[in-house]
Design a protein around this motif. Sequence first.
Motif, PDB file in Angstrom:
ATOM      1  N   LEU A  60       0.866  -1.171   0.000  1.00 20.00           N
ATOM      2  CA  LEU A  60       0.000   0.000   0.000  1.00 20.00           C
ATOM      3  C   LEU A  60       0.907   1.226   0.000  1.00 20.00           C
ATOM      4  O   LEU A  60       1.527   1.560   1.007  1.00 20.00           O
ATOM      5  N   VAL A  61       1.014   1.864  -1.161  1.00 18.03           N
ATOM      6  CA  VAL A  61       2.009   2.920  -1.381  1.00 18.03           C
ATOM      7  C   VAL A  61       1.312   4.270  -1.436  1.00 18.03           C
ATOM      8  O   VAL A  61       0.317   4.430  -2.152  1.00 18.03           O
ATOM      9  N   PRO A  62       1.800   5.268  -0.678  1.00  9.89           N
ATOM     10  CA  PRO A  62       1.143   6.581  -0.674  1.00  9.89           C
ATOM     11  C   PRO A  62       1.201   7.265  -2.031  1.00  9.89           C
ATOM     12  O   PRO A  62       2.238   7.273  -2.700  1.00  9.89           O
ATOM     13  N   ARG A  63       0.068   7.842  -2.418  1.00  9.65           N
ATOM     14  CA  ARG A  63      -0.033   8.632  -3.644  1.00  9.65           C
ATOM     15  C   ARG A  63      -0.804   9.902  -3.299  1.00  9.65           C
ATOM     16  O   ARG A  63      -2.016   9.977  -3.447  1.00  9.65           O
ATOM     17  N   GLY A  64      -0.117  10.894  -2.779  1.00  9.26           N
ATOM     18  CA  GLY A  64      -0.786  12.086  -2.294  1.00  9.26           C
ATOM     19  C   GLY A  64      -1.155  11.931  -0.827  1.00  9.26           C
ATOM     20  O   GLY A  64      -0.923  10.890  -0.206  1.00  9.26           O
ATOM     21  N   ASP A  65      -1.749  12.967  -0.264  1.00  7.92           N
ATOM     22  CA  ASP A  65      -2.007  12.991   1.175  1.00  7.92           C
ATOM     23  C   ASP A  65      -2.995  11.936   1.637  1.00  7.92           C
ATOM     24  O   ASP A  65      -2.867  11.389   2.731  1.00  7.92           O
ATOM     25  N   ASP A  66      -3.991  11.637   0.843  1.00  6.27           N
ATOM     26  CA  ASP A  66      -5.075  10.775   1.308  1.00  6.27           C
ATOM     27  C   ASP A  66      -5.307   9.559   0.428  1.00  6.27           C
ATOM     28  O   ASP A  66      -6.351   8.920   0.519  1.00  6.27           O
ATOM     29  N   LEU A  67      -4.339   9.240  -0.423  1.00 10.49           N
ATOM     30  CA  LEU A  67      -4.519   8.133  -1.351  1.00 10.49           C
ATOM     31  C   LEU A  67      -3.453   7.074  -1.150  1.00 10.49           C
ATOM     32  O   LEU A  67      -2.297   7.380  -0.840  1.00 10.49           O
ATOM     33  N   ALA A 108       1.420  -4.669   3.207  1.00 10.91           N
ATOM     34  CA  ALA A 108       2.570  -3.892   3.666  1.00 10.91           C
ATOM     35  C   ALA A 108       2.260  -2.412   3.434  1.00 10.91           C
ATOM     36  O   ALA A 108       2.166  -1.963   2.287  1.00 10.91           O
ATOM     37  N   LEU A 109       2.069  -1.666   4.526  1.00 13.47           N
ATOM     38  CA  LEU A 109       1.828  -0.227   4.421  1.00 13.47           C
ATOM     39  C   LEU A 109       3.179   0.466   4.285  1.00 13.47           C
ATOM     40  O   LEU A 109       4.034   0.372   5.168  1.00 13.47           O
ATOM     41  N   THR A 110       3.379   1.128   3.176  1.00 13.52           N
ATOM     42  CA  THR A 110       4.674   1.694   2.820  1.00 13.52           C
ATOM     43  C   THR A 110       4.693   3.187   3.096  1.00 13.52           C
ATOM     44  O   THR A 110       3.737   3.899   2.778  1.00 13.52           O
ATOM     45  N   SER A 111       5.787   3.657   3.687  1.00  5.63           N
ATOM     46  CA  SER A 111       6.014   5.094   3.815  1.00  5.63           C
ATOM     47  C   SER A 111       7.307   5.431   3.083  1.00  5.63           C
ATOM     48  O   SER A 111       8.256   4.640   3.094  1.00  5.63           O
ATOM     49  N   ALA A 127      11.965  11.575   1.722  1.00  5.91           N
ATOM     50  CA  ALA A 127      12.131  12.562   0.657  1.00  5.91           C
ATOM     51  C   ALA A 127      12.932  12.033  -0.524  1.00  5.91           C
ATOM     52  O   ALA A 127      12.788  12.512  -1.658  1.00  5.91           O
ATOM     53  N   ALA A 128      13.778  11.013  -0.278  1.00  6.06           N
ATOM     54  CA  ALA A 128      14.599  10.438  -1.346  1.00  6.06           C
ATOM     55  C   ALA A 128      13.922   9.249  -2.022  1.00  6.06           C
ATOM     56  O   ALA A 128      14.501   8.616  -2.905  1.00  6.06           O
ATOM     57  N   GLY A 129      12.689   8.932  -1.596  1.00  3.94           N
ATOM     58  CA  GLY A 129      11.972   7.802  -2.181  1.00  3.94           C
ATOM     59  C   GLY A 129      12.278   6.476  -1.527  1.00  3.94           C
ATOM     60  O   GLY A 129      11.810   5.430  -1.986  1.00  3.94           O
ATOM     61  N   ALA A 130      13.071   6.476  -0.439  1.00  2.00           N
ATOM     62  CA  ALA A 130      13.370   5.235   0.278  1.00  2.00           C
ATOM     63  C   ALA A 130      12.142   4.798   1.068  1.00  2.00           C
ATOM     64  O   ALA A 130      11.418   5.630   1.636  1.00  2.00           O
ATOM     65  N   ALA A 131      11.924   3.486   1.116  1.00  2.00           N
ATOM     66  CA  ALA A 131      10.693   2.952   1.692  1.00  2.00           C
ATOM     67  C   ALA A 131      10.911   2.344   3.075  1.00  2.00           C
ATOM     68  O   ALA A 131      11.952   1.759   3.367  1.00  2.00           O
ATOM     69  N   ASP A 132       9.898   2.512   3.924  1.00  2.00           N
ATOM     70  CA  ASP A 132       9.814   1.798   5.193  1.00  2.00           C
ATOM     71  C   ASP A 132       8.439   1.132   5.220  1.00  2.00           C
ATOM     72  O   ASP A 132       7.511   1.573   4.521  1.00  2.00           O
TER      73      ASP A 132
END
Length: 310
Positions: free
Chosen positions: A23-30, A92-95, A98-103
């Motif tokens: 589940l990858v963020p696409r904007g604030d609420d997506l 997997a909820l992804t955050s 700023a460099a595009g690295a994922a947690d």
Amino acid sequence: MGHDQPGRLTARITVCGEGLIDLVPRGDDLLSALPGGGPFNVAVALGRLGAEVGLLSRLSTDPLGERLLRRLRAAGVRTDAIQRGPEPTTLALTSLDAAGAADYTFYAGGTADRLVVDPGAPAATVRALSFGTLSLVFEPGATVYEAVLRRAHATGRLVLLDPNVRPGAIADPARYRERFADRLPAVDVLKVSTDDLAWLGGDPADWLAAGVGAVLLTQGGAGLTVLSSAGRIAVPAVPVVVADTIGAGDTVHAALLFWLDRRGALDPAAVRALTAADWAQALRFAARAAAVTVSRPGADPPWADELGCD
């Protein structure tokens, strides 16, 4: 809840481990729901490059599991060793920084992938097996995959391991590190990121001394390095505008396996005999492949024609 009868491992390169939904963020609420999971990504990348590859995993029969299965088949991945079950798909909820690295935060309680059944001895057609990420963490599946790994080594297959450490998923770090160390004598190629290296607290020289044939270190924008009997070989990253880094290490893993296969080196002794020049060529190919993946969102590895593969 029962298991499907496990299919025998038959593909020349067999990747072992979980498939899940990122589940990858696409904007604030997506959030975008994208197919993922380290082993799943490795299998898809190999299939897209044109390798003969199969995945040993257990996927849910829910709609997300069906989506994962379609993704595998679209990439040309053999699915005869895929087991199915009614339990839900791991999320997997992804955050992204700023460099595009994922947690990642995982929702994996009672999910299908951790209930994989031992498929037994691989067919003679299987030459290499790949392992990693959550599949070696969550029980009871972790014990099953461990048995498959050790059997692969005992029967002379090439074994690649990418721990792809996810600290938030590891309840007992000391035990994890102990099991990691115990596996090393059965591993021909160990792939680790700089984050993995820091968390594991190990020394690649010690891992080589324990029996690993080569240690491949991924360093993000700093490139790739291999440590082996041929010495320390490094290549730079390919400059690219980064969308995110999801699947980059998995692409490196797959590209190396593909390169080894194309050069007839899908064998433990052959890998240990690679020269510095061989490794440099392999790393340059892997770096080109990873650059494609990081240039677009999610784990979306290159197809053969994007890398000039025939």
